[in-house]
Design a protein around this motif. Structure first.
Motif, PDB file in Angstrom:
ATOM      1  N   PHE A  48      36.708  42.169  42.445  1.00  0.00           N
ATOM      2  CA  PHE A  48      38.033  41.566  42.403  1.00  0.00           C
ATOM      3  C   PHE A  48      37.965  40.197  41.737  1.00  0.00           C
ATOM      4  N   ARG A  62      34.624  48.038  44.129  1.00  0.00           N
ATOM      5  CA  ARG A  62      35.059  47.374  42.901  1.00  0.00           C
ATOM      6  C   ARG A  62      34.892  45.862  43.011  1.00  0.00           C
ATOM      7  N   ASP A  65      38.150  50.570  46.896  1.00  0.00           N
ATOM      8  CA  ASP A  65      38.206  49.104  46.884  1.00  0.00           C
ATOM      9  C   ASP A  65      36.885  48.487  47.316  1.00  0.00           C
ATOM     10  N   ALA A  92      36.160  45.349  51.723  1.00  0.00           N
ATOM     11  CA  ALA A  92      37.099  44.629  50.857  1.00  0.00           C
ATOM     12  C   ALA A  92      37.941  43.644  51.661  1.00  0.00           C
TER      13      ALA A  92
END
Length: 379
Positions: free
Chosen positions: A276, A274, A271, A347
């Motif tokens: 979002f 990546r 996470d 994250a």
């Protein structure tokens, strides 16, 4: 005398009615919790022994005093004796108390030595106190590398009286410490802000967590189950909302838990790299905010000024993104704003910041990504 008194005092402190939940509450309302470690058993026996000794002395001294007052009262014609010294009596009232104190100090000393023997642990866990939560790092043993934060999970509705109180009211957490039964667990305690204290009565453990210092204690739980404690130091506004929950499980269940935590850590690492969507970040950020921020800044973002400023309409939240990231990562020295850089993942921090910038009257439309947090860390 000092050593025995300290042991007696510490065991009496463990007996304070701390509103502990479940069966232990009923059994420990007027006594210590049932011990589940060898050291806790010794403390329980010492507590009982000291009370018996004190009771015998109390009955003996006051019994003789009241007997003497009644037997040698003036109405019976008693005449007071007139003497200055009696060597035998002086020797007796010196030797007898010394023997009593030695009898109390001997088992107390053995217990204190046992409490401090943290050598050869099977598992080593660092417990870090924060205002107002615990962070756990598994440093040695099968779960080495596992790291998580443990927050109180009692719903706000129960705390505010809008819902019936649960069985583990104020003593339940979202991420409990998990350890295997029958293994020696060494606990290293420290703190990130103020002095805290890691206190688990059923284990006979109470160790202060002091900023800048590492102190240690240990336990070996002999029974599987869920055991609860609390921070026993007055550490600030939400001191009463900083519980400890330890699950003692079988070796097989512990191995399964370790595998689950390691898989979750791998997913969390993914996470952090990546990108979002804004809606995903806001949804995730709402959960992070409720767990880590709402206690001070309130669910409505209005805060509790001046100690806890409002985030709704805040110049920091509505201003430069980099400045807000720096505040969240590093905190603000001299204030109650803690540094979350070592507590939360990239994250989670990105989600929380995005949530605050797009909630209440704030509507920036900006999405802060985990890569932005990594860049601010210098990574």
């Amino acid at each position: 005398m000092g050593l025995a008194a300290r042991i007696a005092g510490s065991t009496l402190f463990l007996a304070l009615p701390y509103a502990l939940a479940g069966g232990a509450l009923a059994q420990s309302r007027y006594n210590l919790q049932p011990p589940v470690t060898e050291v806790a058993g010794q403390i329980y026996d010492l507590h009982t022994l000291m009370l018996i000794i004190c009771l015998v002395i109390f009955v003996g001294v006051f019994g003789v005093m009241f007997w003497a007052v009644f037997r040698h009262r003036k109405s019976r014609g008693a005449v007071a004796a007139n003497f200055h010294e009696n060597t035998s009596v002086e020797i007796a009232w010196t030797v007898v108390p010394v023997l009593i104190l030695l009898g109390m100090a001997w088992p107390a000393t053995k217990t204190v030595i046992a409490m401090k023997d943290t050598s050869d642990p099977d598992i080593t866990i660092k417990a870090t106190g924060y205002q107002w939560k615990w962070g756990y790092d598994y440093l040695q043993g099968e779960g080495e590398g596992i790291r998580f934060v443990s927050n109180m999970s009692t719903p706000r509705e129960q705390i505010e009286g809008a819902a019936p109180k649960g069985e583990a009211y104020l003593l339940e957490v979202d991420n409990p410490m998990v350890v295997p039964v029958g293994k020696k667990v060494r606990i290293l305690t420290t703190a990130a802000d103020v002095i805290h204290s890691w206190w688990l009565p059923a284990f006979g453990v109470k160790q202060d967590a002091i900023p800048g210092f590492i102190r240690d204690t240990w336990f070996r739980a002999d029974q599987e189950g869920v055991y609860r404690g609390n921070c026993a130091e007055l550490c600030g506004r939400d001191h009463g909302f900083m519980p400890i929950e330890v699950h003692v499980v079988s070796a097989e269940a512990y191995s399964a838990w370790v595998s689950e935590r390691q898989a979750a850590s791998a997913a969390g690492a993914a996470d952090d790299t990546r990108e979002f969507a804004l809606a995903e970040l806001v949804e995730r950020g709402a959960k992070v905010y409720a767990t880590h921020c709402a206690a001070c800044h309130q669910a409505n973002g209005q805060g509790l000024p001046p100690a806890f400023p409002a985030l709704d309409g805040s110049p920091v939240v509505k201003g430069d993104t980099a400045a807000q990231i720096a505040v969240v990562l590093e905190g603000r020295p001299g204030t109650a704003m803690a540094a979350f850089g070592n507590l939360l993942s990239d994250a989670d921090i990105a989600a929380a910041i995005t949530y605050t910038r797009n909630s209440w009257s704030n509507s920036s439309g900006e999405a802060v990504q985990p890569t932005d947090i990594a860049a601010a860390r210098g990574g």
